[in-house]
Design an enzyme around this catalytic site. Structure first.
Site, PDB file in Angstrom:
ATOM      1  CG  ASP A  44     -44.334  29.971  23.698  1.00  0.00           C
ATOM      2  OD1 ASP A  44     -44.600  28.904  24.131  1.00  0.00           O
ATOM      3  OD2 ASP A  44     -44.479  30.262  22.392  1.00  0.00           O
ATOM      4  CB  CYS A 135     -45.524  21.030  20.620  1.00  0.00           C
ATOM      5  SG  CYS A 135     -44.881  19.663  21.980  1.00  0.00           S
ATOM      6  CE1 TYR A 139     -49.332  25.817  22.071  1.00  0.00           C
ATOM      7  CE2 TYR A 139     -48.781  27.911  20.948  1.00  0.00           C
ATOM      8  CZ  TYR A 139     -48.845  27.349  21.946  1.00  0.00           C
ATOM      9  OH  TYR A 139     -48.577  27.779  23.151  1.00  0.00           O
ATOM     10  CE1 TYR A 163     -47.092  28.145  16.933  1.00  0.00           C
ATOM     11  CE2 TYR A 163     -47.968  30.363  18.152  1.00  0.00           C
ATOM     12  CZ  TYR A 163     -46.813  29.454  17.802  1.00  0.00           C
ATOM     13  OH  TYR A 163     -45.729  29.418  18.351  1.00  0.00           O
ATOM     14  CD  GLU A 205     -48.620  22.221  23.904  1.00  0.00           C
ATOM     15  OE1 GLU A 205     -49.177  23.402  24.008  1.00  0.00           O
ATOM     16  OE2 GLU A 205     -47.279  22.173  23.803  1.00  0.00           O
TER      17      GLU A 205
HETATM   18  C1  LIG Z   1     -46.092  25.485  25.217  1.00  0.00           C
HETATM   19  C2  LIG Z   1     -46.073  25.715  23.605  1.00  0.00           C
HETATM   20  N1  LIG Z   1     -46.450  24.567  22.951  1.00  0.00           N
HETATM   21  C3  LIG Z   1     -46.434  24.413  21.626  1.00  0.00           C
HETATM   22  C4  LIG Z   1     -45.969  25.654  20.871  1.00  0.00           C
HETATM   23  C5  LIG Z   1     -45.881  25.304  19.110  1.00  0.00           C
HETATM   24  O1  LIG Z   1     -44.758  25.617  18.648  1.00  0.00           O
HETATM   25  C6  LIG Z   1     -45.532  26.878  21.818  1.00  0.00           C
HETATM   26  N2  LIG Z   1     -45.002  27.738  21.064  1.00  0.00           N
HETATM   27  N3  LIG Z   1     -45.594  26.640  22.632  1.00  0.00           N
END
Ligand SMILES: Cc1ncc(CO)c(N)n1
Length: 222
Positions: A44, A135, A139, A163, A205
């Site tokens: 990430d 994204c 989340y 989140y 995702e």
């Molecule tokens: C893969 C991914 N998608 C979205 C986010 C949210 O910022 C993250 N941290 N990582």
């Protein structure tokens, strides 16, 4: 119908599938293997480096100063807030920052970031922000659901709180507003490209969590 409502409905089944993924169920229960989360956090970090550049590019392409603020601000957040979150997990799991620097992106991570950065180079504002929206939004939905289920001593609480936080929710709403505005100003071909981009990022995702669960690696090496 607003673009965002339409896009969410078209992808509703896929998003439900994301909520039920092994990675997210185990994270919610607090039973997710540390090594799996460690793999995820390192990947990430690599993802966020590319994502922040894509957000900055959306800031450059933005049609007005409000949108510029949203996307350049989000680029900063992606680097700052998430770097802090990751740093705390690096410490918790004994990950050396040099190890992260040296880490190779997985095939999925490289595909996702390359896709987003490709749009940053070749696509217009509307298509790029449609690719960015899942994204944020996915989340936020995943974070809220897990927050409602997980206990206060869940080992992944810091991730969940990031989140599920209202301030993240406000950022999501701002991005939704800008994407809907872009779709209102766009012709049908651009709106179709926006739907495709939203779907593709939502697929990525799903793939990103799946890759973490499998600790995906390159199938061949020199
Ligand atoms: C893969 C991914 N998608 C979205 C986010 C949210 O910022 C993250 N941290 N990582």
């Amino acid at each position: 119908m607003a673009f965002s409502t339409d896009a969410w409905q078209r992808n509703a089944r896929l998003i439900d599938t994301i909520q039920e993924m092994d990675f997210n169920r185990a994270l919610s229960a607090g039973t997710l293997e540390r090594d799996v989360f460690k793999y995820y956090v390192i990947q990430d970090s690599l993802y966020l480096a590319g994502y922040a550049r894509a957000l900055a590019a959306a800031g450059v392409k933005a049609p007005d100063s409000e949108a510029m603020l949203t996307f350049t601000g989000s680029a900063q957040e992606a680097i700052q807030v998430e770097r802090a979150l990751h740093a705390s997990y690096f410490e918790k799991f004994g990950i050396d920052p040099a190890q992260v620097q040296a880490a190779e992106p997985s095939p999925t991570c490289l595909a996702y970031t390359s896709y987003m950065l490709g749009l940053a180079e070749t696509a217009g504002y509307a298509e790029l922000v449609a690719a960015i929206l899942p994204c944020f939004w996915v989340y936020w939905e995943v974070g809220k659901r897990i927050d409602a289920e997980a206990g206060p001593d869940n080992p992944y609480r810091a991730w969940i709180d990031t989140y599920a936080d209202e301030s993240f929710g406000e950022a999501v709403q701002a991005v939704i507003r800008h994407v809907d505005r872009a779709a209102e100003a766009a012709g049908p071909d651009t709106v179709a490209a926006m739907h495709h981009a939203f779907m593709r990022s939502t697929q990525y995702e799903w793939m990103f969590w799946d890759a973490a669960w499998r600790r995906e690696d390159w199938p061949v090496k020199p």
